[in-house]
Design an enzyme around this catalytic site. Structure first.
Site, PDB file in Angstrom:
ATOM      1  N   ALA A 128      -4.935 -19.634 -21.063  1.00 36.88           N
ATOM      2  CA  ALA A 128      -5.442 -20.482 -22.142  1.00 36.88           C
ATOM      3  C   ALA A 128      -6.377 -19.714 -23.077  1.00 36.88           C
ATOM      4  CB  ALA A 128      -6.148 -21.705 -21.559  1.00 36.88           C
ATOM      5  N   PHE A 129      -7.120 -18.766 -22.502  1.00 36.91           N
ATOM      6  CA  PHE A 129      -8.095 -18.014 -23.321  1.00 36.91           C
ATOM      7  C   PHE A 129      -7.428 -16.939 -24.164  1.00 36.91           C
ATOM      8  CE2 PHE A 129      -8.180 -13.726 -21.541  1.00 36.91           C
ATOM      9  CZ  PHE A 129      -7.345 -13.913 -20.437  1.00 36.91           C
ATOM     10  N   THR A 160      -7.132 -27.024 -17.342  1.00 39.62           N
ATOM     11  CA  THR A 160      -7.263 -25.664 -17.895  1.00 39.62           C
ATOM     12  C   THR A 160      -8.642 -25.097 -17.554  1.00 39.62           C
ATOM     13  OG1 THR A 160      -8.055 -26.497 -20.023  1.00 39.62           O
ATOM     14  CG2 THR A 160      -5.683 -26.093 -19.843  1.00 39.62           C
ATOM     15  N   SER A 161      -9.323 -25.725 -16.555  1.00 45.36           N
ATOM     16  CA  SER A 161     -10.706 -25.299 -16.268  1.00 45.36           C
ATOM     17  C   SER A 161     -10.779 -24.315 -15.110  1.00 45.36           C
ATOM     18  CB  SER A 161     -11.570 -26.519 -16.000  1.00 45.36           C
ATOM     19  OG  SER A 161     -12.409 -26.730 -17.082  1.00 45.36           O
ATOM     20  N   ARG A 162     -10.784 -24.845 -13.898  1.00 39.80           N
ATOM     21  CA  ARG A 162     -10.784 -23.998 -12.708  1.00 39.80           C
ATOM     22  C   ARG A 162      -9.947 -24.696 -11.647  1.00 39.80           C
ATOM     23  NH1 ARG A 162     -11.995 -20.547 -15.541  1.00 39.80           N
ATOM     24  NH2 ARG A 162     -13.779 -19.118 -15.503  1.00 39.80           N
ATOM     25  N   HIS A 183      -3.257 -18.772 -16.158  1.00 38.34           N
ATOM     26  CA  HIS A 183      -4.609 -18.558 -16.702  1.00 38.34           C
ATOM     27  C   HIS A 183      -4.544 -17.827 -18.050  1.00 38.34           C
ATOM     28  CE1 HIS A 183      -8.962 -18.695 -15.167  1.00 38.34           C
ATOM     29  NE2 HIS A 183      -8.988 -18.631 -16.485  1.00 38.34           N
ATOM     30  N   GLU A 227      -5.241 -18.871  -7.158  1.00 37.19           N
ATOM     31  CA  GLU A 227      -4.632 -18.009  -8.174  1.00 37.19           C
ATOM     32  C   GLU A 227      -4.978 -16.530  -8.012  1.00 37.19           C
ATOM     33  OE1 GLU A 227      -6.446 -19.764 -11.773  1.00 37.19           O
ATOM     34  OE2 GLU A 227      -7.398 -17.828 -12.100  1.00 37.19           O
ATOM     35  N   LYS A 258     -18.173 -27.257 -24.950  1.00 43.82           N
ATOM     36  CA  LYS A 258     -17.543 -26.650 -26.132  1.00 43.82           C
ATOM     37  C   LYS A 258     -16.039 -26.937 -26.178  1.00 43.82           C
ATOM     38  CE  LYS A 258     -19.608 -22.883 -24.780  1.00 43.82           C
ATOM     39  NZ  LYS A 258     -20.648 -23.479 -23.938  1.00 43.82           N
TER      40      LYS A 258
HETATM   41  P1  NAD Z   1     -19.397 -25.833 -21.412  1.00 44.77           P
HETATM   42  O1  NAD Z   1     -20.473 -25.317 -20.509  1.00 44.77           O
HETATM   43  O2  NAD Z   1     -19.583 -25.763 -22.893  1.00 44.77           O
HETATM   44  O3  NAD Z   1     -19.096 -27.366 -21.033  1.00 44.77           O
HETATM   45  C1  NAD Z   1     -18.936 -27.828 -19.732  1.00 44.77           C
HETATM   46  C2  NAD Z   1     -19.325 -29.306 -19.745  1.00 44.77           C
HETATM   47  O4  NAD Z   1     -19.005 -29.831 -18.442  1.00 44.77           O
HETATM   48  C3  NAD Z   1     -20.816 -29.550 -19.983  1.00 44.77           C
HETATM   49  O5  NAD Z   1     -20.987 -30.501 -21.009  1.00 44.77           O
HETATM   50  C4  NAD Z   1     -21.309 -30.093 -18.633  1.00 44.77           C
HETATM   51  O6  NAD Z   1     -22.364 -31.051 -18.793  1.00 44.77           O
HETATM   52  C5  NAD Z   1     -20.053 -30.736 -18.110  1.00 44.77           C
HETATM   53  N1  NAD Z   1     -20.033 -30.927 -16.665  1.00 44.77           N
HETATM   54  C6  NAD Z   1     -20.638 -30.191 -15.695  1.00 44.77           C
HETATM   55  N2  NAD Z   1     -20.326 -30.698 -14.479  1.00 44.77           N
HETATM   56  C7  NAD Z   1     -19.522 -31.779 -14.699  1.00 44.77           C
HETATM   57  C8  NAD Z   1     -18.884 -32.705 -13.845  1.00 44.77           C
HETATM   58  N3  NAD Z   1     -18.994 -32.620 -12.513  1.00 44.77           N
HETATM   59  N4  NAD Z   1     -18.141 -33.688 -14.414  1.00 44.77           N
HETATM   60  C9  NAD Z   1     -18.010 -33.780 -15.762  1.00 44.77           C
HETATM   61  N5  NAD Z   1     -18.593 -32.916 -16.620  1.00 44.77           N
HETATM   62  C10 NAD Z   1     -19.342 -31.924 -16.088  1.00 44.77           C
HETATM   63  O7  NAD Z   1     -18.078 -25.075 -20.951  1.00 44.77           O
HETATM   64  P2  NAD Z   1     -16.738 -24.831 -21.823  1.00 44.77           P
HETATM   65  O8  NAD Z   1     -16.886 -23.586 -22.607  1.00 44.77           O
HETATM   66  O9  NAD Z   1     -16.362 -26.089 -22.505  1.00 44.77           O
HETATM   67  O10 NAD Z   1     -15.714 -24.501 -20.641  1.00 44.77           O
HETATM   68  C11 NAD Z   1     -15.325 -25.494 -19.712  1.00 44.77           C
HETATM   69  C12 NAD Z   1     -14.623 -24.813 -18.547  1.00 44.77           C
HETATM   70  O11 NAD Z   1     -13.383 -24.258 -19.018  1.00 44.77           O
HETATM   71  C13 NAD Z   1     -15.372 -23.587 -17.982  1.00 44.77           C
HETATM   72  O12 NAD Z   1     -16.281 -23.961 -17.009  1.00 44.77           O
HETATM   73  C14 NAD Z   1     -14.270 -22.750 -17.417  1.00 44.77           C
HETATM   74  O13 NAD Z   1     -14.130 -23.061 -16.032  1.00 44.77           O
HETATM   75  C15 NAD Z   1     -13.022 -23.211 -18.148  1.00 44.77           C
HETATM   76  N6  NAD Z   1     -12.405 -22.141 -18.957  1.00 44.77           N
HETATM   77  C16 NAD Z   1     -11.094 -21.859 -18.758  1.00 44.77           C
HETATM   78  C17 NAD Z   1     -10.470 -20.879 -19.531  1.00 44.77           C
HETATM   79  C18 NAD Z   1      -9.006 -20.557 -19.359  1.00 44.77           C
HETATM   80  O14 NAD Z   1      -8.544 -19.530 -19.876  1.00 44.77           O
HETATM   81  N7  NAD Z   1      -8.228 -21.396 -18.683  1.00 44.77           N
HETATM   82  C19 NAD Z   1     -11.205 -20.194 -20.488  1.00 44.77           C
HETATM   83  C20 NAD Z   1     -12.538 -20.533 -20.678  1.00 44.77           C
HETATM   84  C21 NAD Z   1     -13.145 -21.505 -19.914  1.00 44.77           C
END
Ligand code: NAD
Length: 332
Positions: free
Chosen positions: A297-298, A232-234, A295, A263, A154
């Site tokens: 971004a959300f 911005t993921s983990r 943290h 963190e 997403k």
């Molecule tokens: P999502 O589940 O919609 O998409 C994650 C995508 O990553 C999927 O398409 C999956 O196939 C792919 N994926 C899985 N393992 C992978 C790998 N090893 N290499 C490449 N791609 C891989 O998730 P999302 O809603 O897009 O969120 C993504 C990440 O953002 C979450 O997992 C979360 O850790 C992080 N996040 C951060 C914040 C923030 O405030 N910083 C807020 C929300 C989410």
């Protein structure tokens, strides 16, 4: 349901109390983070509601079960902080908020890219001190660059669209390519090609046991010189010490982080009167070409409203034995 919410701030209370008017759960707001020391505070609750840095390892989950808790409601998307097999063994169900505002995180990603490029953080401070010199503020056109997006779910898919709007060539790596991205001209490649060709690398995949330190010394060595790295993921996706080495050797030109692997002991709290004990984090903040946000971004009002509504709807589904679309797989 009687729900104890851990790690809450005034903004959590505001949005949850507002959303709860429609559903009427019994909410107890607690400030402490859930861990082995604080788990006893869940006494009397049927569900705990937790956030990204609460610790739900096997011991904490076992204690929760002993207290009568049968549901963990994550008010976030990621679930890397929950021992899912342990939850399943204990009969604790786990629900999450898979999507609350992917735009919030994607837009923050762009904010980091633009700020790092045009050095807005430094420019702002200079102008406040009547320093109007441009030396050191040189940026580049994003138009025409190659951006590599790791994970096109997403959030990653929106980042692809935003960067395509700037005129970037978009490369992506994801084990499950997103048909919308393919239709929008995103080129799926393997990770080594993405790392080798991208001027900007941005991470949007979940953290799993397999991809911890995805950005390792070898991965950094394979990148373009002067690359911009955005996470911005983990935090655990990036080996922070190796990123520091990459910055010191000037291999990496720019780093934008909204997450950090250690963190949990820092973020979401005001430590400004204390001595920072984390030397790795301290070093990171000394670079002029690094921006770290805590943290956030959300953190938009749209996202907080959606998080509260979806979390409470998840809890209602479980309370009324209805199918819940947001059960985390291992707990189905
Ligand atoms: P999502 O589940 O919609 O998409 C994650 C995508 O990553 C999927 O398409 C999956 O196939 C792919 N994926 C899985 N393992 C992978 C790998 N090893 N290499 C490449 N791609 C891989 O998730 P999302 O809603 O897009 O969120 C993504 C990440 O953002 C979450 O997992 C979360 O850790 C992080 N996040 C951060 C914040 C923030 O405030 N910083 C807020 C929300 C989410």
């Amino acid at each position: 349901m009687r729900v104890t919410l851990f790690s809450t701030k005034s903004y959590d209370r505001r949005f949850f109390e507002q959303a709860n008017q429609a559903v009427g759960h019994e909410l107890t707001f607690l400030e402490p983070r859930l861990d082995r020391q604080t788990v006893a505070l869940a006494a009397g609750a049927e569900a705990v509601c937790v956030f990204v840095n609460d610790c739900l390892d096997a011991d904490v989950l076992a204690e929760l079960r002993g207290l009568g808790v049968r549901l963990v409601a994550l008010r976030c998307a990621g679930f890397n902080n929950v021992d899912l097999p342990a939850a399943e063994r204990l009969g604790i169900r786990v629900v999450r908020v898979p999507a609350y505002s992917p735009y919030a995180v994607a837009e923050h990603t762009l904010a980091l890219i633009l700020t790092l490029n045009r050095k807005l953080h430094r420019a702002h401070n200079r102008v406040r001190e009547s320093n109007f010199a441009l030396e050191g503020l040189l940026g580049f056109d994003i138009h025409g660059l190659t951006a590599g997006i790791v994970g096109t779910g997403k959030i990653g898919a929106i980042v692809c669209r935003l960067l395509a709007g700037f005129g970037c060539r978009i490369l992506a790596y994801d084990p499950y390519p997103n048909p919308d991205c393919v239709a929008n001209g995103v080129e799926y490649v393997d990770l080594p090609q993405l790392l080798a060709e991208s001027h900007i690398v941005s991470l949007h995949c979940p953290l799993t046991s397999e991809n911890r330190h995805l950005i390792s010394a070898d991965a950094i060595a394979s990148m373009r010189d002067n690359v911009m790295l955005i996470n911005t993921s983990r935090g655990g996706l990036v080996d922070t010490r190796e990123v520091i080495n990459g910055l010191k050797s000037r291999k990496i030109g720019y780093v934008g982080l909204d997450v950090y692997e250690e963190e949990a002991s820092l973020f979401f709290e005001d430590h400004s009167s204390q001595i920072l004990q984390d030397d790795v984090f301290a070093r990171l903040t000394t670079f002029p070409n690094v921006i770290v946000t805590a943290h956030q971004a959300f953190f938009t009002s749209d996202a907080l409203g959606n998080i509260a509504e979806t979390t409470l709807a998840n809890i209602s589904d479980i309370a009324h034995d209805r199918p819940c679309p947001n059960l985390v797989a291992a707990s189905r």
